[in-house]
Design an enzyme around this catalytic site. Structure first.
Site, short mmCIF file in Angstrom:
data_model
loop_
_atom_site.label_atom_id
_atom_site.label_comp_id
_atom_site.label_asym_id
_atom_site.label_seq_id
_atom_site.Cartn_x
_atom_site.Cartn_y
_atom_site.Cartn_z
N ASN A 42 -3.27 -3.48 -0.22
CA ASN A 42 -3.07 -2.07 0.15
C ASN A 42 -4.38 -1.34 0.40
OD1 ASN A 42 -0.35 -2.46 -0.17
ND2 ASN A 42 -0.05 -0.80 -1.63
N ASN A 183 -2.22 -13.85 8.89
CA ASN A 183 -1.63 -13.55 7.59
C ASN A 183 -0.26 -14.22 7.50
OD1 ASN A 183 -0.95 -12.15 5.09
ND2 ASN A 183 0.30 -10.80 6.35
N GLU A 184 0.74 -13.61 8.10
CA GLU A 184 2.10 -14.16 8.10
C GLU A 184 2.62 -14.20 9.53
OE1 GLU A 184 4.29 -11.63 5.46
OE2 GLU A 184 3.55 -12.63 3.64
N GLU A 323 -0.52 -15.23 -1.10
CA GLU A 323 0.14 -14.12 -1.77
C GLU A 323 1.21 -14.67 -2.71
OE1 GLU A 323 1.59 -11.08 0.85
OE2 GLU A 323 -0.23 -11.11 2.08
#
Length: 455
Positions: A42, A183-184, A323
């Site tokens: 974040n 990332n994803e 993650e």
């Protein structure tokens, strides 16, 4: 003089024997040195959302605190290290709100400098760093399946431009810095062949861009991402990833994420098809509750990680579990539920993933952390460290991690207030912990100037 020369020769031999360069470390060696890992979530991937922030510089430096309120400092990273973390993943936006010249995809110089500053905080503490191109407004991650040739070519051009700039900025950093291309990268539930071809091609573009800059980037560990960073999908296409071309030998790692089962880690309310899981793991189910996990527990976790070991680690490509986490919930307002059992479930979940990763080897779990310090009722929150107050908020998650990777030991410390009277409850490292004594995990603490043991 002779004694000095002898000493210098000894130091040189020692350095060549034990330094990363002398030891010819592989990606697996480095990944094994990185556990446990932590996410600066974040933060540098955040922005002031206005729906149109691609290829402009609207986000600015204030983006860092747009999703959470604490600016990252050396003290924050020092605190992270004090908890026993050995690596930090820095999710980062680049194209989304930080481009000063859209025609050339130029990253804003002030933004690059700020990212470098945060990376340096970690390097100063001897931590490993994984720096990525996060969701980034979805400019690429939401378009992996696009088949238009012109779109694919532009995506590769942007990807090359971004990673060339990042790599040039950090080309002199040693192996403590790793790059992760995406990332994803989102794919269909059952990925099409064309989608997988695109994703493999984008991963190759990332590798080629970084390696072309030379310096330490010629052998830096690079992390590529599986389809949707989903373990089952990634394993299905293992052979494609193992065939990626890289001039550096054994310097690639594969990234997946572990948010599993959804009903435990993220689901917020019961649905017609299933209940939220408040209780996870052997011995943690609560008699009479409808919210005990019915799948996705220890055996499933082991099966998932074993797949990654068999298909990647054992073949020379280690795993970054980039993650991982589960929402810690406040069940005090719910009748017929047990907060204690839920707390134990959180601890067990974090412990088991770290235990299995350590046992299997070649994997580093990196805990997701949002710095949102409100337990959020039955919705919960995925925060471990309160960065504002430098305290542990997610007590049970942290306890689970430390069950496998104990925090560095230290002598007892004196922590008086200005008037000389001790205040609060502290670990032996001097870390303040929140919550009544009855809710703290087992351990040794300092309370009112005295050591106490909680079993």
């Amino acid at each position: 003089m002779k004694r000095l020369l002898t000493l210098n020769l000894f130091l040189i031999i020692w350095y060549l024997s034990f330094s990363p360069a002398g030891a010819q470390t592989t990606a697996t060696d480095i990944i094994n040195a990185m556990s446990p890992g932590w996410n600066l979530g974040n933060t540098l991937e955040a922005k002031h959302w206005n729906g149109a922030d691609l290829y402009n510089n609207k986000a600015g430096l204030d983006a860092e605190t747009s999703w959470q309120s604490t600016k990252t400092t050396q003290q924050v990273i020092d605190f992270v290290k004090a908890q026993g973390f050995r690596s930090v993943r820095i999710p980062c936006a680049w194209v989304c709100g930080h481009i000063s010249d859209a025609a050339n995809y130029t990253i804003d110089a002030k933004w690059m400098a700020r990212v470098k500053e945060v990376v340096d905080y970690c390097i100063t503490d001897g931590l490993y760093v994984v720096l990525n191109d996060h969701w980034d407004g979805g400019w690429l991650e939401e378009h992996i399946a696009d088949t238009d040739a012109a779109v694919i070519e532009k995506n590769k051009t942007v990807l090359t431009a971004i990673w060339t700039q990042i790599a040039e900025t950090f080309k002199d950093y040693d192996e403590h810095l790793l790059f992760a291309g995406l990332n994803e990268p989102n794919t269909e539930e059952t990925p099409k062949t064309s989608t997988i071809n695109n994703l493999i091609s984008y991963n190759q573009t990332f590798i080629d861009a970084v390696r072309a800059t030379g310096g330490q980037n010629a052998t830096r560990v690079l992390v590529v991402q599986g389809p949707s960073t989903n373990i089952d999908k990634t394993v299905k296409y293992a052979s494609r990833y193992l065939q990626l071309s890289d001039p550096a030998e054994q310097r690639l790692a594969i990234e997946v994420h572990y948010y599993h089962p959804w009903q435990f880690w993220g689901m917020e309310k019961d649905e017609s098809w299933g209940k939220v899981f408040y209780y996870w793991g052997s011995g943690n189910h609560y008699s009479g509750s409808q919210h005990n996990a019915t799948w996705g527990e220890e055996s499933d976790m082991k099966q998932q990680l074993q797949q990654m070991k068999t298909n990647f680690v054992d073949k020379g490509m280690p795993v970054v579990i980039g993650e991982f986490g589960a929402n810690w919930r406040d069940l005090s307002g719910l009748t017929g539920e047990s907060q204690e059992k839920h707390n134990a479930s959180i601890r067990s979940h974090y412990k088991e993933l770290h235990r299995l990763s350590k046992e299997l080897g070649g994997m580093v779990p990196m805990t997701w952390d949002t710095n949102y310090c409100n337990q959020g009722g039955k919705s919960g929150t995925m925060t471990v460290i309160d960065r504002t107050n430098l305290t542990i908020f997610g007590l049970h998650a942290m306890a689970g991690i430390n069950d496998v990777w104990p925090a560095p030991s230290a002598e007892s410390v004196s922590l008086p207030q200005a008037d000389g009277t001790p205040s609060g409850v502290f670990t032996l490292l001097g870390t303040r912990v929140e919550g009544p004594l009855t809710c703290l995990p087992s351990g040794i603490y300092i309370h009112q100037g005295r050591k106490i043991v909680i079993n």
